[in-house]
Every structure is written in C-alpha cells, then in structure tokens.
Design an enzyme around this catalytic site. Structure first.
Site, PDB file in Angstrom:
ATOM      1  N   LYS A 161       0.838  -1.204   0.000  1.00  0.00           N
ATOM      2  CA  LYS A 161       0.000   0.000   0.000  1.00  0.00           C
ATOM      3  C   LYS A 161       0.876   1.259   0.000  1.00  0.00           C
ATOM      4  O   LYS A 161       0.526   2.272  -0.596  1.00  0.00           O
ATOM      5  CB  LYS A 161      -0.957  -0.007   1.194  1.00  0.00           C
ATOM      6  CG  LYS A 161      -2.037  -1.066   1.037  1.00  0.00           C
ATOM      7  CD  LYS A 161      -3.271  -0.807   1.858  1.00  0.00           C
ATOM      8  CE  LYS A 161      -4.362  -1.795   1.425  1.00  0.00           C
ATOM      9  NZ  LYS A 161      -5.561  -1.769   2.193  1.00  0.00           N
ATOM     10  N   LYS A 197      -4.821  -9.741  -6.047  1.00  0.00           N
ATOM     11  CA  LYS A 197      -6.007  -9.981  -5.228  1.00  0.00           C
ATOM     12  C   LYS A 197      -7.168  -9.081  -5.668  1.00  0.00           C
ATOM     13  O   LYS A 197      -6.940  -7.910  -6.006  1.00  0.00           O
ATOM     14  CB  LYS A 197      -5.610  -9.659  -3.779  1.00  0.00           C
ATOM     15  CG  LYS A 197      -6.657  -9.879  -2.741  1.00  0.00           C
ATOM     16  CD  LYS A 197      -6.073  -9.579  -1.365  1.00  0.00           C
ATOM     17  CE  LYS A 197      -6.413  -8.177  -0.931  1.00  0.00           C
ATOM     18  NZ  LYS A 197      -6.971  -8.041   0.394  1.00  0.00           N
ATOM     19  N   LYS A 253     -11.101  -3.824  -2.927  1.00  0.00           N
ATOM     20  CA  LYS A 253     -12.021  -2.683  -3.006  1.00  0.00           C
ATOM     21  C   LYS A 253     -11.326  -1.454  -3.561  1.00  0.00           C
ATOM     22  O   LYS A 253     -11.933  -0.600  -4.181  1.00  0.00           O
ATOM     23  CB  LYS A 253     -12.523  -2.315  -1.600  1.00  0.00           C
ATOM     24  CG  LYS A 253     -13.552  -3.246  -1.040  1.00  0.00           C
ATOM     25  CD  LYS A 253     -13.964  -2.736   0.341  1.00  0.00           C
ATOM     26  CE  LYS A 253     -13.641  -3.730   1.418  1.00  0.00           C
ATOM     27  NZ  LYS A 253     -12.394  -3.543   2.111  1.00  0.00           N
TER      28      LYS A 253
HETATM   29  N1  AQP Z   1      -9.724 -11.032  -2.749  1.00  0.00           N
HETATM   30  C1  AQP Z   1     -10.005 -11.600  -1.591  1.00  0.00           C
HETATM   31  N2  AQP Z   1     -10.138 -12.940  -1.508  1.00  0.00           N
HETATM   32  C2  AQP Z   1     -10.446 -13.536  -0.336  1.00  0.00           C
HETATM   33  N3  AQP Z   1     -10.626 -12.856   0.816  1.00  0.00           N
HETATM   34  C3  AQP Z   1     -10.499 -11.522   0.765  1.00  0.00           C
HETATM   35  N4  AQP Z   1     -10.621 -10.566   1.698  1.00  0.00           N
HETATM   36  C4  AQP Z   1     -10.420  -9.355   1.152  1.00  0.00           C
HETATM   37  N5  AQP Z   1     -10.152  -9.483  -0.159  1.00  0.00           N
HETATM   38  C5  AQP Z   1     -10.199 -10.819  -0.415  1.00  0.00           C
HETATM   39  C6  AQP Z   1     -10.934 -10.849   3.091  1.00  0.00           C
HETATM   40  O1  AQP Z   1     -11.959  -9.976   3.506  1.00  0.00           O
HETATM   41  C7  AQP Z   1     -11.729  -9.634   4.864  1.00  0.00           C
HETATM   42  C8  AQP Z   1     -11.795  -8.158   5.061  1.00  0.00           C
HETATM   43  O2  AQP Z   1     -10.912  -7.479   4.229  1.00  0.00           O
HETATM   44  P1  AQP Z   1     -10.683  -5.924   4.398  1.00  0.00           P
HETATM   45  O3  AQP Z   1     -11.575  -5.169   3.530  1.00  0.00           O
HETATM   46  O4  AQP Z   1     -10.739  -5.528   5.824  1.00  0.00           O
HETATM   47  O5  AQP Z   1      -9.216  -5.749   3.983  1.00  0.00           O
HETATM   48  P2  AQP Z   1      -8.507  -6.117   2.677  1.00  0.00           P
HETATM   49  O6  AQP Z   1      -8.035  -7.544   2.770  1.00  0.00           O
HETATM   50  O7  AQP Z   1      -7.460  -5.092   2.496  1.00  0.00           O
HETATM   51  O8  AQP Z   1      -9.648  -6.047   1.558  1.00  0.00           O
HETATM   52  P3  AQP Z   1      -9.647  -5.215   0.225  1.00  0.00           P
HETATM   53  O9  AQP Z   1     -10.891  -5.445  -0.513  1.00  0.00           O
HETATM   54  O10 AQP Z   1      -8.361  -5.481  -0.514  1.00  0.00           O
HETATM   55  O11 AQP Z   1      -9.718  -3.757   0.752  1.00  0.00           O
HETATM   56  P4  AQP Z   1      -8.792  -2.549   0.410  1.00  0.00           P
HETATM   57  O12 AQP Z   1      -8.745  -2.495  -1.073  1.00  0.00           O
HETATM   58  O13 AQP Z   1      -9.467  -1.374   1.023  1.00  0.00           O
HETATM   59  O14 AQP Z   1      -7.464  -2.842   1.040  1.00  0.00           O
HETATM   60  C9  AQP Z   1     -10.390 -10.214   5.296  1.00  0.00           C
HETATM   61  O15 AQP Z   1     -10.618 -11.404   6.038  1.00  0.00           O
HETATM   62  C10 AQP Z   1      -9.736 -10.516   3.983  1.00  0.00           C
HETATM   63  O16 AQP Z   1      -8.832 -11.593   4.080  1.00  0.00           O
END
Ligand code: AQP
Length: 337
Positions: free
Chosen positions: A113, A200, A203
C-alpha cells in the site's frame, strides 16, 4: 459448554466484493452457529488511507447491512462499528509502545500500500497491524477467520500478545491476553482480480471492472465477466500457475454454484471461454440476488440497523473493558477509584 469466540471484520473502504464474501463473510455465517461471534465494521482501519468522510459514514452502515444481508444474524452475532468502542484506539496505543518498529516495516500489506501511495503515507498505515492486533486481543478471541492475505498480520498479533505483553507483564498462570489462532478457510481463501489473476480482488483497485461488487446489478455483472481477462487455451482448470485467470474464475464458479471443486472441474474442463463465461455470469447473478434483495430491505430501515449496532456495541464494550482493566493494571496504569 462455553463456546469459542471468533472475531473478524471488514474495512468500509468501498463496496464489498466477491472476495470479501467468499473469503470471509460466507464463512462467518457458519461460524456464528457454533461460536460466540463478534463481527466488526473496522472503520478506524479505513482512515489509514485517504478517505471521504461522507462516503465513509455511508459505507460503514452499508457494510453492516451487507453483513446481515449475507446471513450474519444479529441474534447469534454481535455486529458493531469499531469506532464506537474507544478501547480499540486505547489498546492500539498501549501496544504501540511495546511493538518494535521493524516488525511493522516488514509487513507485506504495508509495503504494497505504501508503494501505491508514494510520499503520502500516514503513520496510521504503518500502524494498521497494531490496530488489528488490538481488535482481536480486546475480545479474548480464540479464532480469527481471515483470508490468506491477512495471515501475516495475525502472526504479528500473536507475537505482540505473547512476547511483548504476556511474557513481560503477565503472571505465569494468569496471561493478560488469550493467544488467538488464525482460521484460514481453504476454499475461496484468495479471490483474484478479474483484470489480472495474479492480483487480489480489492475494493481499492482503481479499475472497477477488476471486482464484482455484492450490489452490482445483473447487467453490470455480465459486463464485468465478459471483460474479465482470459487466455488463449481451451478448457478450465485449477492451479495451473500459467493460467491464474482460469483457476480464479473456476474457483469462483465452484463456490457460488455450490458444486464444489470436483464437480465444477468435471463440468467445465472441456469448455471454451465462450461457453464458460455465460455460465459463470448466471451463477453469480443468482447467488447475489437474495443478498441484494435482503440488503434493500435492511437499508430502508436505518432505525432497526442502528438498534442492531447499538446492541452489538453494548456487548462488545463490556468485554473490551474487562480486557482493558486487566492490561491497565498490569502496565501500572491506575484504575479509576
Ligand atoms: N480477494 C479476496 N479474496 C479472499 N478474501 C479476501 N478478503 C479481502 N479481499 C479478499 C478478506 O476480507 C476480509 C476483510 O478485508 P478488508 O476489507 O478488511 O481488507 P482487505 O483484505 O485489504 O480487503 P480489500 O478489498 O483489498 O480492501 P482494500 O482495497 O481497502 O485494502 C479479510 O478477512 C480478507 O482476508
């Protein structure tokens, strides 16, 4: 029998997507039946990157509603917003004071990030894993269901709890923190981007076509799947490192169709992309339809949603304060008379 406790959360950094559902929330729905469950909307995490206050407020409520629309039942689970429990921030500070800086600098998510943000990186982004440790440790969680990507953060939480707090400030038979274990669900543990099977689904990916939002209407889902990256080979398969997109899309199909890996492979191994994509589209639309209908009902009723969040807050706060009192005392911070 005392039920084991689980804690997990999603940050309201945008609309939840298939990865959040298949990798996290879907598993919570089963866990709440056998565990004491705490599911938090981690809004304090969401401000570790630049954010719009109006969107954050909306997204926090929408995330809580989506938890419920996906099947989290407020009678079985406590659902609440992280910022409503002051102990998250207080514990984060106390843990900051014992966490070595170089433990944080080597976190993969921070490095990724930070790279994206150039020279605008906040201390909060570096500190994200300590706040996550605070979230988990506050509730004496036994198990933390996380995706593969969050495993390193959970290891850090365990290290802080054991070597920096329990060993230094706890008594042998009276640990201050319970040491949580990760619960990694193999199926759907990592759903990849539709635009690149090596990244991955996220969001915060600026390319909206890289993810399917849980609230995307059918025509948008169809458009995104139509555009999803493919390769020139015939037939779908799992785990071929040279075909990450095939493996990812087949994984999604195997879960949301309910067929599981073996049956999905049997059905699709001889299919071309032109036949597979409409099948995946139809399965995705049908899987999301009940969630979208339930969400629309919930979001129309903010009074009820707020009541759920308030009840969750009260229960969470009580447990959090018990943990904080143990720690404050052990650290020599005077408890109020
Ligand atoms: N692509 C993914 N596949 C499987 N699990 C996922 N998780 C997130 N993306 C995937 C799981 O969702 C939970 C919460 O995630 P989060 O939003 O708190 O953080 P993150 O992992 O950083 O998710 P994003 O979508 O990638 O958000 P941004 O873009 O804001 O950083 C966790 O249990 C995660 O493993």
């Amino acid at each position: 029998m005392v039920r084991k406790r689980v804690f997990s959360g999603v940050q309201p950094t945008g609309e939840l997507h298939l990865g959040n559902w298949l990798g996290a929330i879907r598993n919570w729905v089963d866990l709440q039946k056998t565990h004491e469950a705490f599911f938090c909307v981690v809004d304090l995490h969401a401000i570790t990157v630049p954010h719009d206050p109006n969107l954050l407020a909306q997204s926090s409520i929408s995330t809580a509603a989506l938890y419920m629309a996906c099947g989290i039942d407020s009678k079985l689970s406590s659902i609440f917003l992280q910022s409503h429990i002051p102990a998250h921030s207080e514990l984060c500070w106390l843990l900051n004071c014992v966490t070595p800086l170089n433990w944080l600098e080597r976190m993969i998510q921070f490095k990724e990030k930070a790279l994206k943000q150039g020279d605008n990186i906040s201390v909060g982004l570096l500190d994200y894993p300590v706040l996550m440790a605070a979230d988990i440790l506050l509730y004496d969680s036994d198990l933390v269901p996380v995706g593969e990507d969050q495993k390193q953060h959970l290891e850090l939480a365990r290290d802080i709890a054991q070597s920096r707090i329990n060993s230094r400030f706890g008594k042998e038979n009276e640990p201050i923190f319970k040491i949580p274990k990760p619960l990694i669900m193999q199926e759907g543990a990592k759903i990849m981007s539709l635009a690149d099977g090596n990244n991955k689904m996220s969001k915060s990916d600026p390319n909206e076509s890289s993810r399917i939002g849980l609230l995307d209407p059918p025509d948008l889902i169809a458009k995104k799947i139509k555009r999803a990256k493919t390769d020139s080979q015939f037939g779908l398969e799992f785990d071929n490192p040279n075909r990450p997109e095939a493996s990812n899309l087949l994984t999604i199909y195997s879960i949301i169709s309910g067929l599981g890996k073996d049956k999905a492979l049997k059905e699709c191994s001889e299919m071309g992309w032109g036949q597979f994509k409409p099948l995946l589209t139809e399965a995705t639309i049908s899987a999301l339809e009940p969630i979208q209908i339930h969400y629309q009902e919930l979001i129309k009723n903010p009074k009820e949603l707020n009541q759920v969040l308030n009840e969750g807050k009260l229960k969470a706060n009580e447990i959090a304060e018990q943990t904080m009192n143990r720690l404050r005392k052990a650290l020599g911070l005077q408890l109020q008379a």
